[in-house]
Scaffold this motif. Structure first.
Motif, mmCIF file in Angstrom:
data_model
loop_
_atom_site.group_PDB
_atom_site.id
_atom_site.type_symbol
_atom_site.label_atom_id
_atom_site.label_comp_id
_atom_site.label_asym_id
_atom_site.label_seq_id
_atom_site.Cartn_x
_atom_site.Cartn_y
_atom_site.Cartn_z
ATOM 1 N N ASP A 109 28.761 107.970 78.742
ATOM 2 C CA ASP A 109 27.978 107.561 77.471
ATOM 3 C C ASP A 109 27.003 106.621 77.601
ATOM 4 N N ASP A 110 26.765 106.127 78.790
ATOM 5 C CA ASP A 110 25.961 104.861 78.985
ATOM 6 C C ASP A 110 24.607 105.678 79.814
ATOM 7 N N GLY A 111 24.338 106.702 79.841
ATOM 8 C CA GLY A 111 23.382 107.497 80.495
ATOM 9 C C GLY A 111 23.007 108.567 80.037
ATOM 10 N N ASP A 112 22.619 109.654 80.799
ATOM 11 C CA ASP A 112 22.515 111.058 80.632
ATOM 12 C C ASP A 112 23.623 111.928 80.389
ATOM 13 N N GLY A 113 24.905 111.204 80.277
ATOM 14 C CA GLY A 113 25.956 112.208 80.286
ATOM 15 C C GLY A 113 26.304 112.692 81.416
ATOM 16 N N VAL A 114 27.437 113.835 81.501
ATOM 17 C CA VAL A 114 27.990 114.235 82.514
ATOM 18 C C VAL A 114 26.996 115.308 83.434
ATOM 19 N N SER A 115 26.358 115.970 82.752
ATOM 20 C CA SER A 115 25.314 116.904 83.187
ATOM 21 C C SER A 115 24.224 115.969 84.144
ATOM 22 N N GLY A 116 23.763 115.029 83.303
ATOM 23 C CA GLY A 116 22.795 114.176 83.883
ATOM 24 C C GLY A 116 23.077 113.535 85.186
ATOM 25 N N ARG A 117 24.460 113.165 85.240
ATOM 26 C CA ARG A 117 24.978 112.670 86.471
ATOM 27 C C ARG A 117 25.098 113.451 87.283
ATOM 28 N N ILE A 118 25.455 114.713 87.204
ATOM 29 C CA ILE A 118 25.480 115.676 88.241
ATOM 30 C C ILE A 118 24.320 116.053 88.627
ATOM 31 N N ARG A 119 23.311 116.312 87.932
ATOM 32 C CA ARG A 119 21.945 116.518 88.304
ATOM 33 C C ARG A 119 21.284 115.244 89.372
ATOM 34 N N GLN A 120 21.663 114.175 88.763
ATOM 35 C CA GLN A 120 21.165 112.859 89.573
ATOM 36 C C GLN A 120 21.798 112.881 90.846
ATOM 37 N N LEU A 121 22.805 113.167 91.149
ATOM 38 C CA LEU A 121 23.696 113.155 92.308
ATOM 39 C C LEU A 121 23.075 114.321 93.115
ATOM 40 N N ARG A 122 22.921 115.476 92.699
ATOM 41 C CA ARG A 122 22.398 116.670 93.443
ATOM 42 C C ARG A 122 20.973 116.262 93.788
ATOM 43 N N ILE A 123 19.970 115.636 93.040
ATOM 44 C CA ILE A 123 18.852 115.159 93.463
ATOM 45 C C ILE A 123 18.968 114.097 94.566
ATOM 46 N N ASP A 124 19.784 113.349 94.282
ATOM 47 C CA ASP A 124 19.959 112.140 95.288
ATOM 48 C C ASP A 124 20.447 112.896 96.956
ATOM 49 N N ARG A 125 21.276 113.864 96.878
ATOM 50 C CA ARG A 125 21.925 114.458 98.025
ATOM 51 C C ARG A 125 20.716 115.191 98.680
ATOM 52 N N ARG A 181 17.637 114.571 98.474
ATOM 53 C CA ARG A 181 16.381 113.460 99.032
ATOM 54 C C ARG A 181 17.035 113.104 100.450
ATOM 55 N N GLU A 182 18.374 113.100 100.757
ATOM 56 C CA GLU A 182 18.822 112.534 101.740
ATOM 57 C C GLU A 182 18.775 113.561 102.871
ATOM 58 N N LEU A 183 18.998 114.991 102.485
ATOM 59 C CA LEU A 183 18.772 116.141 103.228
ATOM 60 C C LEU A 183 17.060 116.258 103.736
ATOM 61 N N LEU A 184 16.247 116.025 102.623
ATOM 62 C CA LEU A 184 14.889 116.254 102.861
ATOM 63 C C LEU A 184 14.418 115.392 103.737
ATOM 64 N N SER A 185 14.814 114.202 103.822
ATOM 65 C CA SER A 185 14.340 112.848 104.430
ATOM 66 C C SER A 185 15.204 112.648 105.790
ATOM 67 N N THR A 238 6.918 117.666 94.553
ATOM 68 C CA THR A 238 7.831 118.907 95.001
ATOM 69 C C THR A 238 8.827 118.494 96.126
ATOM 70 N N PRO A 239 9.772 119.323 96.769
ATOM 71 C CA PRO A 239 10.620 119.023 97.620
ATOM 72 C C PRO A 239 9.708 119.042 99.056
ATOM 73 N N ARG A 240 9.048 120.116 99.124
ATOM 74 C CA ARG A 240 8.045 120.039 100.369
ATOM 75 C C ARG A 240 7.121 118.821 100.519
ATOM 76 N N GLU A 241 6.606 118.323 99.105
ATOM 77 C CA GLU A 241 5.795 117.230 99.417
ATOM 78 C C GLU A 241 6.375 115.919 99.646
ATOM 79 N N TYR A 242 7.603 115.967 99.114
ATOM 80 C CA TYR A 242 8.254 114.858 99.382
ATOM 81 C C TYR A 242 8.815 114.803 101.048
ATOM 82 N N ARG A 243 9.382 115.931 101.431
ATOM 83 C CA ARG A 243 9.607 115.963 102.897
ATOM 84 C C ARG A 243 8.578 115.605 103.698
#
Length: 307
Positions: A239-255, A257-261, A296-301
């Motif tokens: 309850d200190d951020g974007d909730g459960v769904s927000g945490r899942i989304r952020q962890l997926r984006i973090d992952r 970014r790791e793969l794309l870089s 975008t993912p391609r731009e980031y990569r």
């Protein structure tokens, strides 16, 4: 040499009656009709704050600095105030009663029907063995208080009010200081244990999410079942951020970014990476990634791998 001071008979009767009453659980008291502090204190909770408006502002600034990792600039307040509901003698005046001493003060306001009143106990901060910095986890928020501590506090205050007129005021002050010390130490221990339990649960939830990031059907219900807690409890952990769904989304984006870089995954398509990170399709992945990262993912990569 005079003998011990005798408690008046009327007070003895009051004390006996009060002792019997305190053995019964207090009826819940509604907040309607109360003002100020009484409306802020819920039954079964303790509120701790710096006494005085300026001291409160200093304490809030210090709390914010602590959360930000900065060194607190506010000085310790002169007084610390404890507010808690308690069963009080029914014969108290409608406007309450106050006991004032150097470095401590006690005020009691009876609730409707004489039960569930509010007690305000203020003590000098420098008289406490607990530093103000240690008290910060308790400040400006309702802290749950176990029933035994509630009962002890109510009994201590009520009995004192009954016989205060027959006691040496110089002896009452250390009694109140000791009571404040006991309540604060007990509440602080409970709150720190609770905070530690929450942190442990949150770490477990995050670890489970990371292990199942590739599953697009990952939901709060599944996480709660895996941790043997209710969904409501799981939502409270985040309850200190974007909730459960927000945490899942952020962890997926973090992952992602790791793969794309990672040059080792440069030959893998965006669609394959999106599936590995649990997104339903590449289009949804691209929209979400751009919203969070700003490109975008391609731009980031392309940008990262060209460094």
């Amino acid at each position: 040499m005079s003998g011990p001071r005798r408690v008046p008979t009327a007070l003895e009767k009051r004390f006996a009656s009060l002792s019997r009453a305190l053995g019964k659980p207090a009826e819940p008291e509604a907040a309607e009709g109360t003002q100020g502090t009484e409306a802020e204190v819920a039954s079964g909770y303790l509120v701790v704050r710096a006494s005085g408006a300026s001291a409160t502002r200093q304490a809030i600034d210090a709390t914010r600095a602590a959360k930000a990792g900065a060194k607190p600039g506010a000085r310790e307040p002169d007084m610390v105030q404890l507010a808690m509901r308690a069963s009080l003698p029914k014969y108290l005046p409608a406007d309450g009663i106050a006991l004032q001493f150097p470095e401590c003060a006690l005020r009691a306001h009876p609730g409707g029907g004489g039960q569930g009143g509010v007690v305000l106990l203020a003590v000098a901060a420098h008289k406490l063995s607990i530093s103000f910095a240690e008290l910060r986890p308790l400040l400006f928020q309702p802290v749950p208080v176990d029933r035994p501590l509630q009962t002890l506090f109510a009994a201590s205050v009520s009995h004192l009010l009954v016989v205060a007129e027959s006691l040496d005021p110089h002896g009452i002050k250390p009694y109140l200081l000791g009571l404040a010390e006991l309540v604060l130490r007990s509440a602080l221990r409970t709150e720190l244990d609770r905070a530690d339990a929450i942190a442990t649960r949150r770490r477990a939830a995050v670890e489970y999410i990371k292990q199942h990031l590739s599953d697009p059907s990952l939901t709060a219900e599944r996480i709660a079942e895996a941790l043997f807690i209710s969904r409501r409890r799981l939502y409270q952990l985040f309850d200190d951020g974007d909730g459960v769904s927000g945490r899942i989304r952020q962890l997926r984006i973090d992952r992602a970014r790791e793969l794309l870089s990672d040059p080792a995954h440069a030959v893998r398509g965006v669609g394959e990476i999106s599936r590995q990170c649990g997104f339903a399709n590449a289009a949804h992945f691209s929209r979400t990634f751009r919203k969070v990262v700003g490109e975008t993912p391609r731009e980031y990569r392309d940008r990262v791998l060209k460094r």
